[in-house]
Motif scaffolding. Structure first.
Motif, PDB file in Angstrom:
ATOM      1  N   ILE A 237       0.839  -1.202   0.000  1.00  0.00           N
ATOM      2  CA  ILE A 237       0.000   0.000   0.000  1.00  0.00           C
ATOM      3  C   ILE A 237       0.872   1.248   0.000  1.00  0.00           C
ATOM      4  O   ILE A 237       0.609   2.221  -0.726  1.00  0.00           O
ATOM      5  CB  ILE A 237      -0.945  -0.014   1.218  1.00  0.00           C
ATOM      6  CG1 ILE A 237      -1.945  -1.164   1.082  1.00  0.00           C
ATOM      7  CG2 ILE A 237      -1.671   1.312   1.360  1.00  0.00           C
ATOM      8  CD1 ILE A 237      -2.822  -1.370   2.292  1.00  0.00           C
ATOM      9  N   THR A 238       1.938   1.215   0.787  1.00  0.00           N
ATOM     10  CA  THR A 238       2.866   2.350   0.824  1.00  0.00           C
ATOM     11  C   THR A 238       3.542   2.544  -0.526  1.00  0.00           C
ATOM     12  O   THR A 238       3.731   3.682  -0.998  1.00  0.00           O
ATOM     13  CB  THR A 238       3.924   2.136   1.916  1.00  0.00           C
ATOM     14  OG1 THR A 238       3.276   1.958   3.178  1.00  0.00           O
ATOM     15  CG2 THR A 238       4.872   3.319   1.995  1.00  0.00           C
ATOM     16  N   ARG A 239       3.925   1.429  -1.171  1.00  0.00           N
ATOM     17  CA  ARG A 239       4.559   1.506  -2.488  1.00  0.00           C
ATOM     18  C   ARG A 239       3.633   2.140  -3.521  1.00  0.00           C
ATOM     19  O   ARG A 239       4.045   2.997  -4.309  1.00  0.00           O
ATOM     20  CB  ARG A 239       4.976   0.108  -2.946  1.00  0.00           C
ATOM     21  CG  ARG A 239       6.209  -0.434  -2.245  1.00  0.00           C
ATOM     22  CD  ARG A 239       6.386  -1.908  -2.513  1.00  0.00           C
ATOM     23  NE  ARG A 239       7.575  -2.432  -1.844  1.00  0.00           N
ATOM     24  CZ  ARG A 239       7.791  -3.722  -1.606  1.00  0.00           C
ATOM     25  NH1 ARG A 239       6.863  -4.627  -1.973  1.00  0.00           N
ATOM     26  NH2 ARG A 239       8.897  -4.120  -1.000  1.00  0.00           N
ATOM     27  N   LEU A 240       2.373   1.732  -3.506  1.00  0.00           N
ATOM     28  CA  LEU A 240       1.411   2.309  -4.446  1.00  0.00           C
ATOM     29  C   LEU A 240       1.224   3.807  -4.207  1.00  0.00           C
ATOM     30  O   LEU A 240       1.118   4.593  -5.162  1.00  0.00           O
ATOM     31  CB  LEU A 240       0.067   1.593  -4.313  1.00  0.00           C
ATOM     32  CG  LEU A 240       0.013   0.156  -4.861  1.00  0.00           C
ATOM     33  CD1 LEU A 240      -1.313  -0.484  -4.510  1.00  0.00           C
ATOM     34  CD2 LEU A 240       0.225   0.151  -6.364  1.00  0.00           C
ATOM     35  N   LEU A 241       1.212   4.221  -2.959  1.00  0.00           N
ATOM     36  CA  LEU A 241       1.067   5.642  -2.640  1.00  0.00           C
ATOM     37  C   LEU A 241       2.287   6.432  -3.113  1.00  0.00           C
ATOM     38  O   LEU A 241       2.148   7.538  -3.673  1.00  0.00           O
ATOM     39  CB  LEU A 241       0.869   5.818  -1.130  1.00  0.00           C
ATOM     40  CG  LEU A 241       0.661   7.263  -0.654  1.00  0.00           C
ATOM     41  CD1 LEU A 241      -0.567   7.871  -1.311  1.00  0.00           C
ATOM     42  CD2 LEU A 241       0.555   7.308   0.861  1.00  0.00           C
ATOM     43  N   ILE A 242       3.478   5.871  -2.903  1.00  0.00           N
ATOM     44  CA  ILE A 242       4.706   6.544  -3.347  1.00  0.00           C
ATOM     45  C   ILE A 242       4.712   6.716  -4.862  1.00  0.00           C
ATOM     46  O   ILE A 242       5.024   7.796  -5.389  1.00  0.00           O
ATOM     47  CB  ILE A 242       5.946   5.749  -2.889  1.00  0.00           C
ATOM     48  CG1 ILE A 242       6.094   5.823  -1.372  1.00  0.00           C
ATOM     49  CG2 ILE A 242       7.209   6.277  -3.572  1.00  0.00           C
ATOM     50  CD1 ILE A 242       7.195   4.946  -0.818  1.00  0.00           C
ATOM     51  N   ILE A 243       4.345   5.648  -5.582  1.00  0.00           N
ATOM     52  CA  ILE A 243       4.318   5.723  -7.048  1.00  0.00           C
ATOM     53  C   ILE A 243       3.281   6.739  -7.517  1.00  0.00           C
ATOM     54  O   ILE A 243       3.544   7.552  -8.414  1.00  0.00           O
ATOM     55  CB  ILE A 243       4.018   4.330  -7.642  1.00  0.00           C
ATOM     56  CG1 ILE A 243       5.151   3.354  -7.315  1.00  0.00           C
ATOM     57  CG2 ILE A 243       3.836   4.425  -9.152  1.00  0.00           C
ATOM     58  CD1 ILE A 243       4.864   1.916  -7.706  1.00  0.00           C
ATOM     59  N   ALA A 244       2.093   6.729  -6.904  1.00  0.00           N
ATOM     60  CA  ALA A 244       1.026   7.652  -7.299  1.00  0.00           C
ATOM     61  C   ALA A 244       1.437   9.105  -7.077  1.00  0.00           C
ATOM     62  O   ALA A 244       1.313   9.946  -7.977  1.00  0.00           O
ATOM     63  CB  ALA A 244      -0.245   7.337  -6.512  1.00  0.00           C
ATOM     64  N   LEU A 245       1.946   9.396  -5.882  1.00  0.00           N
ATOM     65  CA  LEU A 245       2.343  10.769  -5.570  1.00  0.00           C
ATOM     66  C   LEU A 245       3.518  11.212  -6.448  1.00  0.00           C
ATOM     67  O   LEU A 245       3.592  12.373  -6.868  1.00  0.00           O
ATOM     68  CB  LEU A 245       2.714  10.886  -4.091  1.00  0.00           C
ATOM     69  CG  LEU A 245       1.556  10.666  -3.099  1.00  0.00           C
ATOM     70  CD1 LEU A 245       2.055  10.812  -1.672  1.00  0.00           C
ATOM     71  CD2 LEU A 245       0.424  11.641  -3.377  1.00  0.00           C
ATOM     72  N   GLY A 246       4.444  10.279  -6.740  1.00  0.00           N
ATOM     73  CA  GLY A 246       5.579  10.613  -7.588  1.00  0.00           C
ATOM     74  C   GLY A 246       5.147  10.961  -8.999  1.00  0.00           C
ATOM     75  O   GLY A 246       5.596  11.969  -9.569  1.00  0.00           O
ATOM     76  N   LEU A 247       4.240  10.151  -9.577  1.00  0.00           N
ATOM     77  CA  LEU A 247       3.779  10.406 -10.946  1.00  0.00           C
ATOM     78  C   LEU A 247       2.943  11.683 -11.038  1.00  0.00           C
ATOM     79  O   LEU A 247       2.954  12.360 -12.074  1.00  0.00           O
ATOM     80  CB  LEU A 247       2.961   9.208 -11.449  1.00  0.00           C
ATOM     81  CG  LEU A 247       3.744   7.912 -11.681  1.00  0.00           C
ATOM     82  CD1 LEU A 247       2.803   6.802 -12.116  1.00  0.00           C
ATOM     83  CD2 LEU A 247       4.845   8.112 -12.711  1.00  0.00           C
ATOM     84  N   ILE A 248       2.223  12.008  -9.994  1.00  0.00           N
ATOM     85  CA  ILE A 248       1.454  13.256  -9.986  1.00  0.00           C
ATOM     86  C   ILE A 248       2.366  14.457  -9.759  1.00  0.00           C
ATOM     87  O   ILE A 248       2.200  15.522 -10.367  1.00  0.00           O
ATOM     88  CB  ILE A 248       0.351  13.198  -8.907  1.00  0.00           C
ATOM     89  CG1 ILE A 248      -0.691  12.142  -9.286  1.00  0.00           C
ATOM     90  CG2 ILE A 248      -0.306  14.561  -8.724  1.00  0.00           C
ATOM     91  CD1 ILE A 248      -1.744  11.900  -8.216  1.00  0.00           C
TER      92      ILE A 248
END
Length: 314
Positions: A237-248
């Motif tokens: 879940i943390t990994r998905l949040l990091i990827i999402a925030l990074g791409l945004i």
């Protein structure tokens, strides 16, 4: 039910972003209404007129030579080494020669080096190759002074569906130079300043690549974890949040830093300079990818909660 509503909202946001991005492409150009222009040029020509009665081959050669001379007078010829960091900032160098004419056979031999900080995210509002638009602009350099030439409307008259404009041209002195090939503003600087900026831009580029690699590594770890059957875990879940925030964050930061460049160099730029639409139209894929991963983050977070609830029930 809560997860479904949140996902619905995210889909609406995604559709809105796509509409904003593509609206200028489909609806930005006005439909032709038969407008006619009468241009009265009371200023001297920027470059010598080419006789229309020349043989075609000679006319083409002289036209290309005249453009070559204009490019080197504008300081926009024979580009040297440079760097660029997205649409935010870059560096460049070129030859400039104020005394060059079409009679010169080796223009590069008489030019001198000029160094620049480039602003790829900013361009002239309408850099037209002709003057048949009311909002057109022409950039040129004369005696090492930069000018923007644009029409000024003296009189407008409507006859039926057609508008007729009588104009003259106004030459406005400006501090910037212009890259005609890349359509971006250039700020003249010293060689030392250009070198320092190149090092800084190179460092930013390395940092940008490192950030992308970090996101890729997090995604690979996420996929490996799924292959092992470890889907709804806190680390995933943390990994998905990091990827999402990074791409945004990447396109948002690119856009904000491009605007900051305008503030930093505001003393050089005029109202004739506008934001390049590519700054936001070329970043929607990354932004949409971030929204997709944000939706996955919410889905896996809800899945983890349901899994823990089932385990407690058992």
């Amino acid at each position: 039910m809560k997860f479904t509503i949140n996902t619905y909202h995210l889909i609406i946001i995604l559709i809105a972003i796509l509409c904003i991005v593509y609206y200028p492409h489909f609806f930005g150009e006005p439909v032709s209404n038969g407008t006619a222009y009468i241009i009265e040029n009371t200023s001297k020509p920027i470059d010598p007129d080419i006789p229309a009665d020349l043989p075609h081959n000679k006319y083409i050669v002289l036209k290309e030579k005249t453009q070559h001379v204009r490019d080197i007078k504008n300081g926009d010829w024979y580009h040297g080494s440079g760097t660029q960091f997205g649409y935010i900032i870059g560096t460049d160098e070129a030859l400039i020669c104020d005394t060059c004419t079409v009679a010169n056979t080796k223009l590069e031999a008489v030019g001198k080096k000029q160094y620049y900080i480039t602003l790829p995210g900013w361009l002239l509002k309408q850099d037209a190759n002709h003057d048949w638009y009311i909002d057109s602009t022409r950039f040129y350099v004369e005696k090492e002074q930069s000018y923007v030439r644009k029409p000024v409307v003296d009189r407008a008259k409507k006859t039926g569906r057609d508008w007729y404009y009588k104009t003259h041209f106004m030459n406005t002195p400006v501090k910037f130079r212009y890259n005609r090939e890349k359509n971006c503003v250039m700020i003249p600087v010293t060689k030392l300043t250009k070198q320092i900026c190149s090092y800084i831009i190179f460092g930013l580029g390395v940092l940008f690549v490192v950030c992308w690699f970090a996101l890729i590594i997090e995604f690979v770890k996420f996929v490996i974890s799924l292959s092992k059957g470890l889907a709804f875990t806190e680390i995933n879940i943390t990994r998905l949040l990091i990827i999402a925030l990074g791409l945004i964050a990447i396109p948002v930061m690119d856009f904000l830093l491009t605007l900051i460049m305008r503030l930093i160099f505001s003393s050089y730029l005029t109202n004739d300079v506008k934001l390049n639409a590519a700054v936001y139209s070329n970043s929607w894929q990354t932004l949409c990818g971030g929204i997709v991963f944000l939706m996955l983050f919410k889905a896996f977070k809800q899945g983890k909660a349901l899994k823990e609830e089932n385990e407690l029930t058992v």
